[in-house]
Scaffold this active site. Structure first.
Site, PDB file in Angstrom:
ATOM      1  N   HIS A 249      -0.194  -4.786  12.789  1.00  0.00           N
ATOM      2  CA  HIS A 249      -1.103  -4.454  11.690  1.00  0.00           C
ATOM      3  C   HIS A 249      -2.283  -3.697  12.286  1.00  0.00           C
ATOM      4  O   HIS A 249      -3.359  -4.229  12.500  1.00  0.00           O
ATOM      5  CB  HIS A 249      -1.569  -5.744  11.011  1.00  0.00           C
ATOM      6  CG  HIS A 249      -2.490  -5.510   9.860  1.00  0.00           C
ATOM      7  ND1 HIS A 249      -2.144  -4.728   8.784  1.00  0.00           N
ATOM      8  CD2 HIS A 249      -3.736  -5.970   9.604  1.00  0.00           C
ATOM      9  CE1 HIS A 249      -3.155  -4.722   7.927  1.00  0.00           C
ATOM     10  NE2 HIS A 249      -4.123  -5.468   8.395  1.00  0.00           N
TER      11      HIS A 249
ATOM     12  N   ARG B  52       0.847  -1.207   0.000  1.00  0.00           N
ATOM     13  CA  ARG B  52       0.000   0.000   0.000  1.00  0.00           C
ATOM     14  C   ARG B  52       0.883   1.257   0.000  1.00  0.00           C
ATOM     15  O   ARG B  52       0.605   2.228  -0.708  1.00  0.00           O
ATOM     16  CB  ARG B  52      -0.914  -0.025   1.232  1.00  0.00           C
ATOM     17  CG  ARG B  52      -2.040  -1.033   1.069  1.00  0.00           C
ATOM     18  CD  ARG B  52      -2.823  -1.235   2.349  1.00  0.00           C
ATOM     19  NE  ARG B  52      -4.042  -2.009   2.100  1.00  0.00           N
ATOM     20  CZ  ARG B  52      -4.755  -2.614   3.048  1.00  0.00           C
ATOM     21  NH1 ARG B  52      -4.384  -2.541   4.305  1.00  0.00           N
ATOM     22  NH2 ARG B  52      -5.849  -3.274   2.735  1.00  0.00           N
TER      23      ARG B  52
HETATM   24  O1  TXD Z   1      -3.571  -7.805   6.285  1.00  0.00           O
HETATM   25  C1  TXD Z   1      -4.317  -8.577   6.811  1.00  0.00           C
HETATM   26  N1  TXD Z   1      -3.853  -9.514   7.624  1.00  0.00           N
HETATM   27  C2  TXD Z   1      -5.774  -8.515   6.561  1.00  0.00           C
HETATM   28  C3  TXD Z   1      -6.642  -9.285   7.425  1.00  0.00           C
HETATM   29  C4  TXD Z   1      -6.311  -7.748   5.502  1.00  0.00           C
HETATM   30  C5  TXD Z   1      -7.648  -7.819   5.221  1.00  0.00           C
HETATM   31  C6  TXD Z   1      -8.575  -8.633   5.992  1.00  0.00           C
HETATM   32  N2  TXD Z   1      -8.011  -9.249   7.128  1.00  0.00           N
HETATM   33  C7  TXD Z   1      -8.778 -10.233   7.919  1.00  0.00           C
HETATM   34  O2  TXD Z   1      -8.836 -11.482   7.198  1.00  0.00           O
HETATM   35  C8  TXD Z   1     -10.226  -9.928   8.182  1.00  0.00           C
HETATM   36  O3  TXD Z   1     -10.362  -8.985   9.204  1.00  0.00           O
HETATM   37  C9  TXD Z   1     -10.729 -11.308   8.575  1.00  0.00           C
HETATM   38  O4  TXD Z   1     -10.414 -11.558   9.929  1.00  0.00           O
HETATM   39  C10 TXD Z   1      -9.937 -12.249   7.691  1.00  0.00           C
HETATM   40  C11 TXD Z   1     -10.705 -12.867   6.529  1.00  0.00           C
HETATM   41  O5  TXD Z   1     -11.246 -11.872   5.685  1.00  0.00           O
HETATM   42  P1  TXD Z   1     -12.299 -12.233   4.540  1.00  0.00           P
HETATM   43  O6  TXD Z   1     -12.605 -10.971   3.836  1.00  0.00           O
HETATM   44  O7  TXD Z   1     -11.862 -13.409   3.780  1.00  0.00           O
HETATM   45  O8  TXD Z   1     -13.547 -12.634   5.438  1.00  0.00           O
HETATM   46  P2  TXD Z   1     -14.800 -13.546   5.043  1.00  0.00           P
HETATM   47  O9  TXD Z   1     -15.154 -13.375   3.619  1.00  0.00           O
HETATM   48  O10 TXD Z   1     -15.845 -13.272   6.074  1.00  0.00           O
HETATM   49  O11 TXD Z   1     -14.266 -15.030   5.230  1.00  0.00           O
HETATM   50  C12 TXD Z   1     -14.019 -15.586   6.475  1.00  0.00           C
HETATM   51  C13 TXD Z   1     -14.486 -17.013   6.402  1.00  0.00           C
HETATM   52  C14 TXD Z   1     -16.027 -17.141   6.241  1.00  0.00           C
HETATM   53  O12 TXD Z   1     -16.326 -17.809   5.038  1.00  0.00           O
HETATM   54  C15 TXD Z   1     -16.439 -17.935   7.475  1.00  0.00           C
HETATM   55  O13 TXD Z   1     -17.499 -18.855   7.205  1.00  0.00           O
HETATM   56  C16 TXD Z   1     -15.160 -18.664   7.791  1.00  0.00           C
HETATM   57  O14 TXD Z   1     -14.142 -17.708   7.608  1.00  0.00           O
HETATM   58  N3  TXD Z   1     -15.111 -19.244   9.117  1.00  0.00           N
HETATM   59  C17 TXD Z   1     -14.500 -20.411   9.367  1.00  0.00           C
HETATM   60  N4  TXD Z   1     -13.825 -21.238   8.542  1.00  0.00           N
HETATM   61  C18 TXD Z   1     -13.312 -22.350   9.084  1.00  0.00           C
HETATM   62  N5  TXD Z   1     -13.444 -22.684  10.397  1.00  0.00           N
HETATM   63  C19 TXD Z   1     -14.102 -21.870  11.257  1.00  0.00           C
HETATM   64  N6  TXD Z   1     -14.212 -22.194  12.551  1.00  0.00           N
HETATM   65  C20 TXD Z   1     -14.673 -20.677  10.731  1.00  0.00           C
HETATM   66  N7  TXD Z   1     -15.400 -19.665  11.271  1.00  0.00           N
HETATM   67  C21 TXD Z   1     -15.652 -18.789  10.276  1.00  0.00           C
END
Ligand code: TXD
Length: 308
Positions: free
Chosen positions: A177, A153
């Site tokens: 972060h 970024r």
């Molecule tokens: O720089 C960085 N590290 C980041 C972090 C930049 C952008 C976003 N960042 C974080 O990544 C954000 O705050 C979230 O904590 C994660 C994932 O972001 P995303 O946009 O992919 O979120 P989604 O689309 O909600 O996907 C999360 C998925 C969703 O499909 C849930 O059903 C699933 O996680 N989920 C699980 N999967 C497996 N096992 C369990 N227990 C579970 N619980 C929820």
């Protein structure tokens, strides 16, 4: 002939789906997409299976709701959790996401005990710390992705300001972060020329302020969810460094053991990523203000760890 590598994506949401696409297109290996939502990882996997012939990519991708299917994965990239909503800080997420990370860590420990684990879930530094504690994996095999993205970024907005190729800008953003991340101006250059010689200080201040708020800027625009293309790309570059022993120097959340005066927590620092995971934390001399900012950022991470 070497067997193909196995990439397990834990969480098949916005970032997880994009990771699957990029892992397939860049030929990292076969992909398992796992999520708790029924049908969704299977649906994304089927869609991507249909994409593969278009580009002539021979990757096998499966979707599952059974964590045991990550069995023997070489790399696990963890995005499971809930993303930020507008007005919500990354830290508000801590309790919900900690419970999810504990469950997932248990699955990784049981089914992919030799994997290199890249955590993306927020609050990043703390969730990475928790992943390492819960799996008990060597710290070199558990790393958090944020610095690559925060640095990208910074590079993007510096390149825009200088009207040069993004590949001519070399930068580092260290620290946690969060809004107190530390863009390291003193090591940021345009093909070796310090940016401080090319961009006035006030303009650099404004760019760095924007970088610190970039995640929030995207959240406010999207309204539902947070950034996903660039976070996924950033984690893929880290997975490639491990799988192909690139020994790439990147900023990543790593377990500090006295480096930069930080001990016992994960924090964004420059690391060498190669076949052994975090090969080494690179210590660079920082200006006194950068040092102070990094300390403040470390305290922020420590205070969230104490919530756990
Ligand atoms: O720089 C960085 N590290 C980041 C972090 C930049 C952008 C976003 N960042 C974080 O990544 C954000 O705050 C979230 O904590 C994660 C994932 O972001 P995303 O946009 O992919 O979120 P989604 O689309 O909600 O996907 C999360 C998925 C969703 O499909 C849930 O059903 C699933 O996680 N989920 C699980 N999967 C497996 N096992 C369990 N227990 C579970 N619980 C929820």
């Amino acid at each position: 002939m070497n067997a193909r590598k196995k990439i397990a994506l834990i969480g098949a949401g916005q970032i997880g789906g994009t990771l699957a696409l990029l892992a397939g297109l860049r030929g990292l290996g076969d992909v398992v997409l796992y999520d708790v939502v029924e049908g969704m990882p299977q649906g994304k996997a089927l869609d991507l299976t249909h994409l593969a012939p278009v580009f002539g990519c021979d990757f096998k991708i499966t979707g599952t709701n059974n964590i045991a299917d990550i069995r023997g994965a070489d790399v696990c990239i963890v995005t499971s959790g809930i993303p930020r909503k507008p007005g919500m800080s990354r830290d508000d997420l801590v309790k919900t996401n900690a419970d999810i990370i504990r469950k997932v860590a248990d699955g990784i420990k049981s089914h992919a005990p030799n994997a290199f684990v890249i955590v993306i879930t927020n609050p990043l530094d703390v969730m990475t710390y928790l992943m390492q504690k819960e799996t008990g994996f060597p710290t070199a095999r558990v790393v958090g992705m944020a610095g690559v993205l925060d640095t990208a970024r910074y590079q993007a907005h510096l390149a825009e300001e200088l009207n040069v190729s993004v590949s001519s800008v070399s930068a580092f953003v260290l620290g946690g972060h969060g809004d107190d991340m530390v863009p390291v101006r003193s090591y940021t250059t345009c093909n070796g020329i310090p940016v401080e010689k090319l961009i006035p200080a006030e303009k650099l201040d404004a760019i760095e302020k924007r970088v610190r708020g970039s995640g929030g800027e995207v959240v406010a625009l999207l309204k539902t969810g947070s950034a996903f293309y660039s976070p996924a790309a950033s984690a893929i570059t880290m997975a490639e460094a491990y799988l192909f022993d690139r020994r790439k120097v990147v900023a990543a959340a790593a377990a500090c053991n006295g480096e930069y005066g930080v001990k016992g927590i994960y924090l964004g620092v420059p690391v060498i990523l190669g076949a052994n995971g975090v090969e080494r934390i690179v210590e660079i001399e920082l200006s006194s203000s950068e040092k102070a900012l990094l300390q403040k950022s470390a305290q922020g991470v420590q205070s969230i760890i104490s919530i756990l």
